[in-house]
Design a protein around this motif. Structure first.
Motif, PDB file in Angstrom:
ATOM      1  N   UNK A 111       0.882  -1.354   0.117  1.00 30.17           N
ATOM      2  CA  UNK A 111      -0.107   0.141  -0.003  1.00 30.17           C
ATOM      3  C   UNK A 111       0.724   1.406   0.022  1.00 30.17           C
ATOM      4  N   UNK A 112       2.147   1.226   0.779  1.00 31.72           N
ATOM      5  CA  UNK A 112       2.950   2.210   0.577  1.00 31.72           C
ATOM      6  C   UNK A 112       3.455   2.468  -0.348  1.00 31.72           C
ATOM      7  N   UNK A 113       3.654   1.651  -1.195  1.00 26.94           N
ATOM      8  CA  UNK A 113       4.724   1.498  -2.625  1.00 26.94           C
ATOM      9  C   UNK A 113       3.531   2.051  -3.511  1.00 26.94           C
ATOM     10  N   UNK A 114       2.471   1.616  -3.365  1.00 28.16           N
ATOM     11  CA  UNK A 114       1.349   2.251  -4.268  1.00 28.16           C
ATOM     12  C   UNK A 114       1.247   3.686  -4.119  1.00 28.16           C
ATOM     13  N   UNK A 115       1.059   3.978  -2.925  1.00 29.39           N
ATOM     14  CA  UNK A 115       0.976   5.545  -2.478  1.00 29.39           C
ATOM     15  C   UNK A 115       2.232   6.250  -3.151  1.00 29.39           C
ATOM     16  N   UNK A 116       3.295   5.950  -2.925  1.00 28.90           N
ATOM     17  CA  UNK A 116       4.672   6.513  -3.496  1.00 28.90           C
ATOM     18  C   UNK A 116       4.641   6.584  -5.116  1.00 28.90           C
ATOM     19  N   UNK A 117       4.187   5.289  -5.739  1.00 29.63           N
ATOM     20  CA  UNK A 117       4.194   5.306  -7.275  1.00 29.63           C
ATOM     21  C   UNK A 117       3.144   6.473  -7.593  1.00 29.63           C
ATOM     22  N   UNK A 118       1.825   6.468  -7.046  1.00 28.39           N
ATOM     23  CA  UNK A 118       1.073   7.402  -7.354  1.00 28.39           C
ATOM     24  C   UNK A 118       1.569   8.705  -7.177  1.00 28.39           C
TER      25      UNK A 118
END
Length: 107
Positions: free
Chosen positions: A35-42
């Protein structure tokens, strides 16, 4: 003896629960990191989109400035060509008129 077997059974159950909890915790950690990676990518995607947008705007302004400069120089050059052409026509007309007047005088 029964007490020992009960203890062993409870001990095995506790070990099983501990392992299940460890697995569940690792899944939660993975999902949190995912989830953290997803937020960072977004966030990075949004940042890059803004950078590209500003870059395109800057390029567009540069193109418009270059176009305006080119159009200005073209209009100036065109005006000079027209002026030169008109001067040449005027000179030709004056020479023709002079020849006609000279021709009339000679008659």
């Amino acid at each position: 003896r029964e007490e020992e077997s009960t203890k062993e059974m409870y001990s095995l159950q506790l070990e099983t629960l501990a392992k299940e909890n460890d697995v569940a915790l690792s899944k939660i950690r993975c999902s949190k990191s995912l989830q953290q990676l997803t937020y960072q990518l977004l966030a990075e995607k949004d940042t890059r989109q803004e950078e590209l947008k500003s870059r395109l705007e800057r390029i567009g302004k540069d193109i418009n400035a270059s176009k305006a400069k080119w159009e200005g120089s073209w209009i100036e050059a065109s005006a000079l060509r027209i002026e030169k052409k008109n001067k040449q026509k005027m000179d030709d007309l004056l020479q023709w008129r002079k020849r006609e007047v000279d021709g009339l005088i000679k008659r």
